[in-house]
Write an enzyme that holds these catalytic residues in place. Structure first.
Site, PDB file in Angstrom:
ATOM      1  N   VAL A   9       0.870  -1.167   0.000  1.00  0.00           N
ATOM      2  CA  VAL A   9       0.000   0.000   0.000  1.00  0.00           C
ATOM      3  C   VAL A   9       0.911   1.221   0.000  1.00  0.00           C
ATOM      4  CG1 VAL A   9      -1.997  -1.073   1.104  1.00  0.00           C
ATOM      5  CG2 VAL A   9      -0.224  -0.043   2.515  1.00  0.00           C
ATOM      6  N   SER A  10       0.387   2.344  -0.485  1.00  0.00           N
ATOM      7  CA  SER A  10       1.217   3.542  -0.630  1.00  0.00           C
ATOM      8  C   SER A  10       1.389   4.315   0.664  1.00  0.00           C
ATOM      9  CB  SER A  10       0.626   4.463  -1.697  1.00  0.00           C
ATOM     10  OG  SER A  10       0.624   3.796  -2.936  1.00  0.00           O
ATOM     11  N   THR A  11       0.401   4.258   1.559  1.00  0.00           N
ATOM     12  CA  THR A  11       0.481   5.026   2.797  1.00  0.00           C
ATOM     13  C   THR A  11       0.084   4.162   3.979  1.00  0.00           C
ATOM     14  OG1 THR A  11      -1.810   5.792   2.765  1.00  0.00           O
ATOM     15  CG2 THR A  11      -0.205   7.135   1.554  1.00  0.00           C
ATOM     16  N   GLN A  14      -3.695   3.397   4.427  1.00  0.00           N
ATOM     17  CA  GLN A  14      -4.390   2.411   3.611  1.00  0.00           C
ATOM     18  C   GLN A  14      -4.341   1.043   4.282  1.00  0.00           C
ATOM     19  OE1 GLN A  14      -2.184   2.983  -0.045  1.00  0.00           O
ATOM     20  NE2 GLN A  14      -3.887   4.113  -0.943  1.00  0.00           N
TER      21      GLN A  14
END
Length: 183
Positions: A9-11, A14
């Site tokens: 996941v990017s962050t 998330q």
């Protein structure tokens, strides 16, 4: 033979729970960072771990890479070592065997995800420009109190003592000195 999952996941906001839900895995590697490049700690660990006969499971192509070159390099690197790569959302499995249709699908979908990332970044840049024009975007708050550093230096403290007193690295003090022209 190990069934290995890769989740990204990017962050940290998330959630990873939907990725590979219900897939039986022996080991899972999970990154919480951008997929813009392959400089990801858990991806590197996965690449070091997998051996011939293993299967790497990924929820979808965009979780492995957001640019076509990295995607193809990763998939070919893994399959070249005898590791299968399975993308669940796209229902694609790569084994290293010649399959022109799968290669085409990988290239097309990889290009679409790369295009999508480019469009997101372009919209973000446009939004920042508009926000700056409206006076609503000031950028990241300064993390270094330049005035405090300059006052400490002016009082005769050394670079190291100034750094310690200001709670910053000595290189930060040197950079502040250079920016204001203090020698």
């Amino acid at each position: 033979m190990a069934e290995v999952g890769y989740i990204r996941v990017s962050t940290v906001d998330q959630k990873t729970v939907r990725q590979l839900d219900g897939v039986r895995l022996d080991k899972v590697y999970e990154d919480m960072c951008s997929g813009k490049d392959t400089n990801r700690p858990q991806l590197k660990s996965l690449l070091d771990y997998v051996r011939e006969g293993d299967v790497v499971h990924v929820h979808d192509i965009s979780r492995m890479a957001r640019n076509l070159e990295d995607l193809i390099t990763l998939v070919k690197g893994l399959t070249g070592r005898g590791v299968q790569v399975r993308f669940h959302r796209e229902s694609l499995t790569f084994t290293g065997e010649v399959n022109p249709m799968q290669d085409l699908m990988l290239s097309m979908l990889g290009a679409i995800y790369q295009f999508e990332r480019s469009m997101i970044l372009e919209r973000q840049r446009e939004g920042i420009i508009k926000a700056k024009e409206a006076g609503k975007y000031k950028g990241r708050p300064a993390s270094v109190d330049r005035e405090k550093i300059l006052k400490l230096l002016a009082s005769g403290l050394s670079i190291r003592k100034t750094a310690k007193e200001a709670g910053v690295a000595a290189s930060t003090v040197q950079r502040v000195k250079a920016e204001v022209g203090v020698i």
